[in-house]
Design a protein around this motif. Structure first.
Motif, short mmCIF file in Angstrom:
data_model
loop_
_atom_site.label_atom_id
_atom_site.label_comp_id
_atom_site.label_asym_id
_atom_site.label_seq_id
_atom_site.Cartn_x
_atom_site.Cartn_y
_atom_site.Cartn_z
N GLY A 26 47.24 44.31 38.72
CA GLY A 26 46.36 45.40 38.30
C GLY A 26 46.67 46.71 39.00
O GLY A 26 47.04 46.73 40.18
N ASN A 27 46.52 47.81 38.28
CA ASN A 27 46.68 49.12 38.91
C ASN A 27 45.35 49.55 39.52
O ASN A 27 44.33 48.86 39.41
CB ASN A 27 47.20 50.15 37.91
N ALA A 28 45.35 50.71 40.19
CA ALA A 28 44.16 51.15 40.91
C ALA A 28 42.96 51.33 39.98
O ALA A 28 41.83 50.95 40.33
CB ALA A 28 44.47 52.45 41.65
N ALA A 29 43.21 51.88 38.80
CA ALA A 29 42.11 52.11 37.86
C ALA A 29 41.51 50.79 37.37
O ALA A 29 40.29 50.65 37.25
CB ALA A 29 42.61 52.94 36.68
N GLN A 30 42.38 49.81 37.09
CA GLN A 30 41.90 48.50 36.62
C GLN A 30 41.11 47.78 37.70
O GLN A 30 40.05 47.21 37.44
CB GLN A 30 43.09 47.66 36.15
N LYS A 31 41.61 47.83 38.91
CA LYS A 31 40.89 47.18 40.01
C LYS A 31 39.56 47.87 40.28
O LYS A 31 38.54 47.22 40.53
CB LYS A 31 41.75 47.17 41.27
N ASP A 32 39.57 49.19 40.22
CA ASP A 32 38.34 49.92 40.47
C ASP A 32 37.29 49.60 39.41
O ASP A 32 36.09 49.56 39.70
CB ASP A 32 38.63 51.42 40.49
N LYS A 33 37.74 49.34 38.19
CA LYS A 33 36.82 49.06 37.10
C LYS A 33 36.26 47.64 37.16
O LYS A 33 35.08 47.42 36.86
CB LYS A 33 37.52 49.28 35.76
N TYR A 34 37.10 46.69 37.57
CA TYR A 34 36.72 45.29 37.42
C TYR A 34 36.59 44.48 38.71
O TYR A 34 35.76 43.55 38.78
CB TYR A 34 37.74 44.56 36.54
N LEU A 35 37.40 44.76 39.72
CA LEU A 35 37.57 43.78 40.80
C LEU A 35 36.30 43.60 41.64
O LEU A 35 35.99 42.48 42.05
CB LEU A 35 38.76 44.16 41.70
N ARG A 36 35.56 44.67 41.89
CA ARG A 36 34.32 44.50 42.66
C ARG A 36 33.36 43.54 41.96
O ARG A 36 32.74 42.69 42.59
CB ARG A 36 33.63 45.85 42.86
N LYS A 37 33.25 43.70 40.64
CA LYS A 37 32.35 42.84 39.87
C LYS A 37 32.85 41.40 39.83
O LYS A 37 32.05 40.45 39.82
CB LYS A 37 32.19 43.39 38.46
N VAL A 38 34.17 41.21 39.81
CA VAL A 38 34.75 39.86 39.86
C VAL A 38 34.42 39.20 41.19
O VAL A 38 34.02 38.03 41.24
CB VAL A 38 36.28 39.94 39.64
N ILE A 39 34.56 39.93 42.27
CA ILE A 39 34.30 39.39 43.60
C ILE A 39 32.82 39.08 43.80
O ILE A 39 32.46 38.07 44.42
CB ILE A 39 34.82 40.38 44.68
N ARG A 40 31.95 39.90 43.23
CA ARG A 40 30.51 39.65 43.35
C ARG A 40 30.02 38.52 42.46
O ARG A 40 28.91 38.02 42.63
CB ARG A 40 29.73 40.93 43.00
N GLY A 41 30.83 38.14 41.48
CA GLY A 41 30.39 37.12 40.54
C GLY A 41 29.64 37.69 39.36
O GLY A 41 29.07 36.94 38.56
N ASP A 42 29.64 39.02 39.22
CA ASP A 42 29.00 39.66 38.07
C ASP A 42 29.86 39.49 36.81
O ASP A 42 29.34 39.49 35.70
CB ASP A 42 28.76 41.14 38.34
N LEU A 43 31.17 39.41 37.00
CA LEU A 43 32.10 39.11 35.92
C LEU A 43 32.82 37.82 36.25
O LEU A 43 33.44 37.71 37.32
CB LEU A 43 33.13 40.23 35.75
N ILE A 44 32.75 36.85 35.36
CA ILE A 44 33.50 35.59 35.53
C ILE A 44 34.74 35.67 34.64
O ILE A 44 34.70 36.18 33.51
CB ILE A 44 32.62 34.39 35.17
N THR A 45 35.85 35.16 35.15
CA THR A 45 37.13 35.36 34.50
C THR A 45 37.73 34.06 33.95
O THR A 45 37.39 32.96 34.39
CB THR A 45 38.14 36.00 35.47
#
Length: 379
Positions: A106-125
């Motif tokens: 992932g690039n910086a924009a993609q990580k900024d958009k998704y990765l925090r939510k993935v780590i918190r469990g707000d987005l499941i992958t």
């Protein structure tokens, strides 16, 4: 009991204890109901995220712990002390099989958009690679992605996708050129027009995990959702397979450990032929040999993770590990179920569930035969 390894640190034991307490409190008392529901409740996954267990190897700026491969292995093995394989695989797909694609490519924009939510469990992958005609043969996938202005258009079908029904974010492999390995990875959000769950699949085991067929019918996604370099997705998938296969090895070893513990408890108390089953020499010796094999496999597993952290090429080692542990867990569970006698065939016993859940570990993530070919061609 998880015996120490030469790679252990005090932090590893803290992590093991944290996971064990979470399993005892949040999983084992409730997961039988999840088996009936066919899914792990989202609030349980969020609590794991809140506890910091979904970002062990990710960047601290997004809420991760920046751990290494050994830390990630400790987590996977500790998680696999649960007797509910469906719960375990739901989590490991999120942490070790799907979201690493975002972390690595992932690039910086993609990580900024998704990765925090993935780590918190707000987005499941979930990760969409396997298809009706292409499982371990990634180069054989037929799902297509074609560029159309500022978008890509996806068409095709994915099969056997764990977390496929209930995930929020999907990392999907598709052909983007005529070459056999011209594959790219894409980020696809749930709810994108044309993207649907074709059907939820019924399985023999892993009953508390959801598995799906995914359908892409002229799915238009922004060009910004290309994950990594165009045409380089095949190599991204191959790289991530090593993380996935170590995690599956940990799951197999964890199943072996729990099954042996349960069986030792059972044969020491089960009375037959004038005494406990433990008095039967053939049972004592068989359990002893199985335990020896499991301990040896576990040490090899930790060595593989250590080699990852040292920067070595570990494809051959990890392929060996996946083949070895996938076969070993079935050998161990077959014996443990046998030593439980008729009770081992009853749905009310953990060893019966472990026996069902173990079978796929010689298939999923790279079948034993495919793994052995990966080993052989590297001699």
């Amino acid at each position: 009991m998880l015996y120490p390894t030469i790679y252990d640190t005090p932090e590893h034991q803290v992590l093991r204890d944290q996971v064990a307490k979470f399993i005892a409190r949040e999983v084992e008392p409730h997961a039988a109901a999840w088996e009936e529901q066919g899914m792990v409740p989202r609030e349980v996954l969020r609590r794991m995220g809140e506890a910091g267990l979904f970002g062990l190897m990710y960047e601290s700026q997004y809420g991760g712990a920046e751990g290494d491969a050994l830390t990630n292995l400790v987590f996977a093995e500790a998680l696999s002390q649960s007797t509910f394989g469906g719960f375990i695989i739901t989590v490991l797909v999120h942490t070790d099989m799907a979201s690493p694609h975002l972390h690595h490519a992932g690039n910086a924009a993609q990580k900024d958009k998704y990765l925090r939510k993935v780590i918190r469990g707000d987005l499941i992958t979930a990760v969409g690679i396997s298809e009706p005609g292409a499982g371990s043969d990634v180069a054989g996938i037929r799902t297509q992605a074609k560029r159309d202005g500022d978008h890509w258009v996806l068409n095709g079908t994915k099969l056997y996708i764990t977390n496929g029904v209930h995930a929020d974010l999907y990392f999907v492999a598709a052909k983007t050129g005529p070459g056999k390995r011209e594959v790219s990875m894409f980020i696809v959000e749930k709810g994108t027009p044309g993207f649907s769950v074709g059907r939820a699949l019924k399985k023999t085991g892993w009953l508390s995990s959801d598995t799906a067929e995914l359908v892409f019918d002229n799915v238009r996604i922004p060009a910004a959702n290309l994950l990594g370099e165009e045409g380089k997705g095949f190599y991204s998938v191959m790289k991530n397979f090593q993380t996935e296969r170590i995690a599956l090895g940990a799951m197999a070893v964890g199943h072996c450990q729990r099954a042996l513990e349960l069986t030792l408890d059972y044969v020491r108390t089960r009375q037959a032929f004038g005494g406990p089953l433990w008095n039967q020499q053939t049972i004592r010796q068989r359990i002893s040999m199985l335990d020896a094999k499991v301990r040896a496999a576990r040490q090899f597993m930790y060595h593989c993770a250590w080699r990852v952290d040292q920067g070595h090429d570990i494809v051959q080692d990890v392929s060996m590990l996946k083949a070895l542990t996938g076969e070993l867990v079935n050998e161990v569970l077959q014996a443990c179920q046998q030593f439980h006698g008729g009770m081992g065939y009853m749905r009310e016993t953990p060893v019966e569930r472990l026996w069902r859940d173990a079978r796929v570990l010689a298939i999923g993530g790279g079948a034993t035969e495919v793994m052995l070919e990966e080993v052989a061609k590297r001699y």
